[in-house]
Design a protein around this motif. Sequence first.
Motif, PDB file in Angstrom:
ATOM      1  N   THR A   1       7.393-100.141  89.826  1.00 46.87           N
ATOM      2  CA  THR A   1       7.857 -99.189  89.132  1.00 46.87           C
ATOM      3  C   THR A   1       6.950 -98.999  87.975  1.00 46.87           C
ATOM      4  O   THR A   1       7.147 -99.612  86.658  1.00 46.87           O
ATOM      5  CB  THR A   1       9.413 -99.560  88.613  1.00 46.87           C
ATOM      6  OG1 THR A   1      10.195-100.044  89.747  1.00 46.87           O
ATOM      7  CG2 THR A   1       9.908 -98.582  87.768  1.00 46.87           C
TER       8      THR A   1
ATOM      9  N   LEU B   1       7.983-101.035  76.637  1.00 45.06           N
ATOM     10  CA  LEU B   1       8.667-100.028  76.634  1.00 45.06           C
ATOM     11  C   LEU B   1       7.707 -98.713  77.028  1.00 45.06           C
ATOM     12  O   LEU B   1       8.558 -97.732  77.449  1.00 45.06           O
ATOM     13  CB  LEU B   1       9.231 -99.790  75.216  1.00 45.06           C
ATOM     14  CG  LEU B   1      10.587-100.793  74.801  1.00 45.06           C
ATOM     15  CD1 LEU B   1      10.887-100.516  73.297  1.00 45.06           C
ATOM     16  CD2 LEU B   1      11.714-100.686  75.757  1.00 45.06           C
ATOM     17  N   SER B   2       6.626 -98.825  76.766  1.00 46.32           N
ATOM     18  CA  SER B   2       5.525 -97.626  77.061  1.00 46.32           C
ATOM     19  C   SER B   2       4.610 -97.999  78.014  1.00 46.32           C
ATOM     20  O   SER B   2       4.038 -99.089  78.027  1.00 46.32           O
ATOM     21  CB  SER B   2       4.945 -96.970  75.739  1.00 46.32           C
ATOM     22  OG  SER B   2       5.921 -96.361  75.068  1.00 46.32           O
TER      23      SER B   2
ATOM     24  N   VAL C   1      18.963 -91.806  89.365  1.00 47.02           N
ATOM     25  CA  VAL C   1      18.575 -93.116  89.461  1.00 47.02           C
ATOM     26  C   VAL C   1      18.799 -93.687  90.936  1.00 47.02           C
ATOM     27  O   VAL C   1      17.909 -94.606  91.342  1.00 47.02           O
ATOM     28  CB  VAL C   1      19.622 -93.902  88.411  1.00 47.02           C
ATOM     29  CG1 VAL C   1      19.759 -95.585  88.745  1.00 47.02           C
ATOM     30  CG2 VAL C   1      19.212 -93.579  86.675  1.00 47.02           C
TER      31      VAL C   1
ATOM     32  N   VAL D   1      12.409 -90.754  84.919  1.00 48.87           N
ATOM     33  CA  VAL D   1      13.687 -90.552  84.599  1.00 48.87           C
ATOM     34  C   VAL D   1      14.168 -88.836  84.678  1.00 48.87           C
ATOM     35  O   VAL D   1      15.311 -88.622  84.753  1.00 48.87           O
ATOM     36  CB  VAL D   1      13.785 -90.654  83.046  1.00 48.87           C
ATOM     37  CG1 VAL D   1      13.485 -92.165  82.658  1.00 48.87           C
ATOM     38  CG2 VAL D   1      13.009 -89.776  82.204  1.00 48.87           C
TER      39      VAL D   1
ATOM     40  N   TYR E   1      22.906 -93.039  86.356  1.00 49.11           N
ATOM     41  CA  TYR E   1      23.001 -94.252  85.575  1.00 49.11           C
ATOM     42  C   TYR E   1      22.752 -95.590  86.718  1.00 49.11           C
ATOM     43  O   TYR E   1      23.112 -95.187  87.725  1.00 49.11           O
ATOM     44  CB  TYR E   1      24.308 -94.327  84.809  1.00 49.11           C
ATOM     45  CG  TYR E   1      25.679 -94.100  85.491  1.00 49.11           C
ATOM     46  CD1 TYR E   1      26.228 -95.185  86.178  1.00 49.11           C
ATOM     47  CD2 TYR E   1      26.068 -92.897  85.617  1.00 49.11           C
ATOM     48  CE1 TYR E   1      27.410 -94.927  86.912  1.00 49.11           C
ATOM     49  CE2 TYR E   1      27.123 -92.731  86.586  1.00 49.11           C
ATOM     50  CZ  TYR E   1      27.841 -93.666  87.098  1.00 49.11           C
ATOM     51  OH  TYR E   1      28.931 -93.688  87.838  1.00 49.11           O
TER      52      TYR E   1
ATOM     53  N   TYR F   1       9.868 -89.660  77.765  1.00 42.71           N
ATOM     54  CA  TYR F   1      10.476 -90.427  78.803  1.00 42.71           C
ATOM     55  C   TYR F   1       9.313 -90.151  79.924  1.00 42.71           C
ATOM     56  O   TYR F   1       8.723 -89.105  79.948  1.00 42.71           O
ATOM     57  CB  TYR F   1      11.631 -89.898  79.101  1.00 42.71           C
ATOM     58  CG  TYR F   1      12.716 -90.712  78.473  1.00 42.71           C
ATOM     59  CD1 TYR F   1      13.018 -92.013  78.728  1.00 42.71           C
ATOM     60  CD2 TYR F   1      13.353 -90.143  77.362  1.00 42.71           C
ATOM     61  CE1 TYR F   1      13.799 -92.784  77.806  1.00 42.71           C
ATOM     62  CE2 TYR F   1      14.342 -90.614  76.510  1.00 42.71           C
ATOM     63  CZ  TYR F   1      14.668 -92.044  76.980  1.00 42.71           C
ATOM     64  OH  TYR F   1      15.559 -92.738  76.218  1.00 42.71           O
TER      65      TYR F   1
ATOM     66  N   SER G   1       8.471 -99.482  82.461  1.00 45.06           N
ATOM     67  CA  SER G   1       8.516 -98.951  81.089  1.00 45.06           C
ATOM     68  C   SER G   1       9.337 -97.477  81.261  1.00 45.06           C
ATOM     69  O   SER G   1       9.058 -96.749  82.299  1.00 45.06           O
ATOM     70  CB  SER G   1       7.057 -98.625  80.400  1.00 45.06           C
ATOM     71  OG  SER G   1       6.470 -99.382  80.270  1.00 45.06           O
ATOM     72  N   PRO G   2      10.247 -97.213  80.649  1.00 45.35           N
ATOM     73  CA  PRO G   2      10.722 -96.298  80.585  1.00 45.35           C
ATOM     74  C   PRO G   2      10.356 -94.904  79.749  1.00 45.35           C
ATOM     75  O   PRO G   2      10.171 -93.727  80.218  1.00 45.35           O
ATOM     76  CB  PRO G   2      12.203 -96.330  79.497  1.00 45.35           C
ATOM     77  CG  PRO G   2      11.938 -97.550  78.886  1.00 45.35           C
ATOM     78  CD  PRO G   2      10.887 -98.332  79.569  1.00 45.35           C
TER      79      PRO G   2
ATOM     80  N   CYS H   1       6.247 -96.525  85.901  1.00 45.88           N
ATOM     81  CA  CYS H   1       7.081 -96.290  84.712  1.00 45.88           C
ATOM     82  C   CYS H   1       8.351 -95.746  85.360  1.00 45.88           C
ATOM     83  O   CYS H   1       8.359 -95.494  86.597  1.00 45.88           O
ATOM     84  CB  CYS H   1       6.475 -95.061  83.929  1.00 45.88           C
ATOM     85  SG  CYS H   1       6.274 -93.580  84.893  1.00 45.88           S
ATOM     86  N   GLU H   2       9.437 -95.646  84.711  1.00 46.07           N
ATOM     87  CA  GLU H   2      10.703 -94.997  85.474  1.00 46.07           C
ATOM     88  C   GLU H   2      10.551 -93.625  85.415  1.00 46.07           C
ATOM     89  O   GLU H   2      10.284 -92.868  84.407  1.00 46.07           O
ATOM     90  CB  GLU H   2      11.784 -95.351  84.412  1.00 46.07           C
ATOM     91  CG  GLU H   2      12.331 -96.753  84.510  1.00 46.07           C
ATOM     92  CD  GLU H   2      12.992 -97.188  85.767  1.00 46.07           C
ATOM     93  OE1 GLU H   2      13.373 -96.294  86.624  1.00 46.07           O
ATOM     94  OE2 GLU H   2      13.042 -98.269  86.377  1.00 46.07           O
TER      95      GLU H   2
END
Lengths: 521, 521
Positions: free
Chosen positions: A176, A396-397, A185, A181, A521, A151, A139-140, A178-179
């Motif tokens: 992973t 996504l979460s 990257v 961020v 990225y 995030y 999830s991001p 969560c990412e």
Amino acid sequence: MNVVAPETQVEPVKRRERGGRNARREQRSHGPEAHGRPYIVRNIPTYDMLSEENLVRIEETADRILAEIGIEFRDDPVALDHWRRAGAKVEGVLVKFEPGLLRELLRTAPATFTQHARNPERSVEIGGKSVVFSPAYGSPFVMDLDKGRRYGTIEDFRNFVKLAQSSPWLHHSGGTICEPVDVPVNKRHLDMVYSHIRYSDRAFMGSVTSEARAEDSIDMARIVFGDEFADKNCVILGNVNVNSPLVWDATMTTALRAYARANQAAVVVPFILGGAMGPVTNAGAIAQSLAETMAGCALTQLERPGAPVIFGNFLSSMSLRSGSPTFGTPEPAIGSMVIGQLARRLNLPLRCSGNFTTSKLPDAHAMNEGTMSMLAAVHCGANFILHSAGFLDGLLSMSYEKFVMDADFCGALHTYLDGVKIDDNQLALDAFREVGPGNHFFGCAHTMANYETAFWDSAIADNEPYEKWEAAGSVDAAARANKRWKTMLAEYQAPPLDPGIDEALQEFMTRKKASMEDAWY
Amino acid sequence: MNVVAPETQVEPVKRRERGGRNARREQRSHGPEAHGRPYIVRNIPTYDMLSEENLVRIEETADRILAEIGIEFRDDPVALDHWRRAGAKVEGVLVKFEPGLLRELLRTAPATFTQHARNPERSVEIGGKSVVFSPAYGSPFVMDLDKGRRYGTIEDFRNFVKLAQSSPWLHHSGGTICEPVDVPVNKRHLDMVYSHIRYSDRAFMGSVTSEARAEDSIDMARIVFGDEFADKNCVILGNVNVNSPLVWDATMTTALRAYARANQAAVVVPFILGGAMGPVTNAGAIAQSLAETMAGCALTQLERPGAPVIFGNFLSSMSLRSGSPTFGTPEPAIGSMVIGQLARRLNLPLRCSGNFTTSKLPDAHAMNEGTMSMLAAVHCGANFILHSAGFLDGLLSMSYEKFVMDADFCGALHTYLDGVKIDDNQLALDAFREVGPGNHFFGCAHTMANYETAFWDSAIADNEPYEKWEAAGSVDAAARANKRWKTMLAEYQAPPLDPGIDEALQEFMTRKKASMEDAWY
């Protein structure tokens, strides 16, 4: 109010030399944990939906897809060379497979293998009757009831590793979760793998976002387990996705080959959203999934025969009103059961389904879809269940509250997968003799002898009478879960880590990070 | 936002003579409903957990309970006479049964039967592969998000009958959906049965709280269907509970015999909370349940051989921390699967499990337990699933919001029970030929031809992207359900009822009510 179930107590392990096999053997005798198990050995059958005849029809369709339409392997000449040598028909990047070729190649893949944890008590068997629960992946965003959605950061990542480590009902630290961020990257794989090793003593997953990052992840596992041990044993997993329909790109195949080359297990997973990356009909999506996964699994065997590999699957459906993906719906649940039958016919360990939902909140919608989806995972015979805890909003979460709810449900599934025991004590004829018609069993000898192990007792459910629940504030499950994850984090204790290993890992990370500019990225 | 799924459209039925058989046949040709089905015919196998050997051990334990400990039949000399004549050993009120006796008596009970609805399109098959969803039954309280928990009234009762009638995913109007505590205890059965007939055209259940009330309920069904038809066909069900452990009291046996005598189906249900009304071990509770249910079912056959009867079951567990009952937990889910196997070995229709939970709110806790429990119901092969919608707080509350959530999940189960179809169109080889590697299936011919029937689309789930969901107010599932039940009630349309029948029913009720003083206990 509910008493918080005691967190897993892990015996401090002896300091040992890196990767020493004897040291691990010694530690194995430290005795089992007070709660939880390293993994589940199922005592209930799989739920087999389809007849032999219909399974064969799906297999034949997969064979025709492979032979007549083929799969593209883009930008990876080594993979194309492998296929040529194996006798597949290579036309540019398109590869076609005669029926039987992939099945033949898959014969060298083990039906079951051990993924070693740095705490040997927590090593997991993957395959056969074993079931391993692993947190959600990828999830991001993260979310909790206090701060809402935002995030993910490396601090969130560490928190989820700690929560997983603290739950007696999960078996694996995941990948992973969560990412993060806030980390570049091209460097975050280092921090993620390090966090798994530092804050958990369970088995874990590495990066797959490039061949180099996969190799870094494997190198860090080698630091923990020793080169020789890591070459002979599975110490890290990598989850690689097919670019459905019918495409494997170089990012994925080079990562997949890196894991196989190192004798580590790739999890091969087509993500097929019916009507988008696959046909809108379930049987067709299943056939496609079988074709794509067989090809990926077979490629690992060309890279290194005998390397462990997991037959993975991620089917989903679509809302015909909104065009949005849907999760935890009935079609993929049924699809999972069929995929399970197909994987067993290939004699490969299975990753399938998980605790899926599209809900944006840890609410009734989330747990309705999640429970249906998670039961499909255990019914279909999945051995490695990624996304067992925390999955929200179509992945996504990563939700703090849903994480602890899901982990609690994983506890219930320990009991469920034990099935029903049949012996004289369980059949309780003596209890009926003792109690007789019209009396209660509360204090009888049979109850006293058995009540401690009798029933699953959730730490999230509130079973108190209404008045007591109301007097305690009429709190709902999400609010109870909110309280619980905070308690778990506050009480978390890091498992001991050999300082020499820690130092070597940090040195590796520092060197790697210094070797490249930050990329975002 | 989600579009509300169209409510069931029911063709206005022709006015007809009371109970006219030809009239009913005519109406049958009016065509199927636009949505939903009168009941489900399952296309997936049952989930069989136990081996033949272990099933036999449970059956042998039940036989020994029946032969060595026995069951008390209190205050019902007719029942004792039945047992004496059948060859059981009667010692006071204690009845002991030689192994095989009850199984022999059960041979006359039908394996499957039709319960007729006043709208013949909505008659249900009970037994075999059929699955019938019926609302929850018996709560003293109702609750909704606006007014919280309060005692149920006849207005609430009518509301739930209307909501059930409006849902395309329920098949049966149920019985005591909630207790209408504003109506005297000795008269409320009349208002309840009348409400089912007046506000629904589905099959329904009558009272069992005394022999006279059972007979009143049956008499009201006779008014609707005609005496002759009702004597030859099942037109009403009565749900009777065992006083576990191993006691049948006269309230229940006289009601049970009243239904059987009228050739109507009793549902025979032990409610066993392990550690209280049965042993704390699952296998023992299952054996007890088998013994108690066999005795009750056999009694119906002594009252009237060939009368329809349903093998019922309600297992539950207990919290070892609070001593409270628990629902929707893993042990009873597993127990349901075993009970299903045992019922099929007796060749009897099965009622088992439902949408159980101890949660006080329509929250994550409620749907986690409810979904696990409801899936056990459909996996175990239950034919009549009471408590399919609305169950909250260990059956103390009937929830408006959970009712519509559960009914929506019943819709998902329609798709789930259809399983996966295997034919050339579903296998979609042409779609792969059309689309090829790397392209999407959105607009392809196969998708266009199949998308309308492809996927279950929930009316409660919100699958929209997060931003759209947030812009619409970040509403959770309970709030969506709150909106939905209000819409359903506002749009409810009463199915037509023959004015002659309505008048006769009202006359019957007036006469009965006038014949007795109000009683409030």
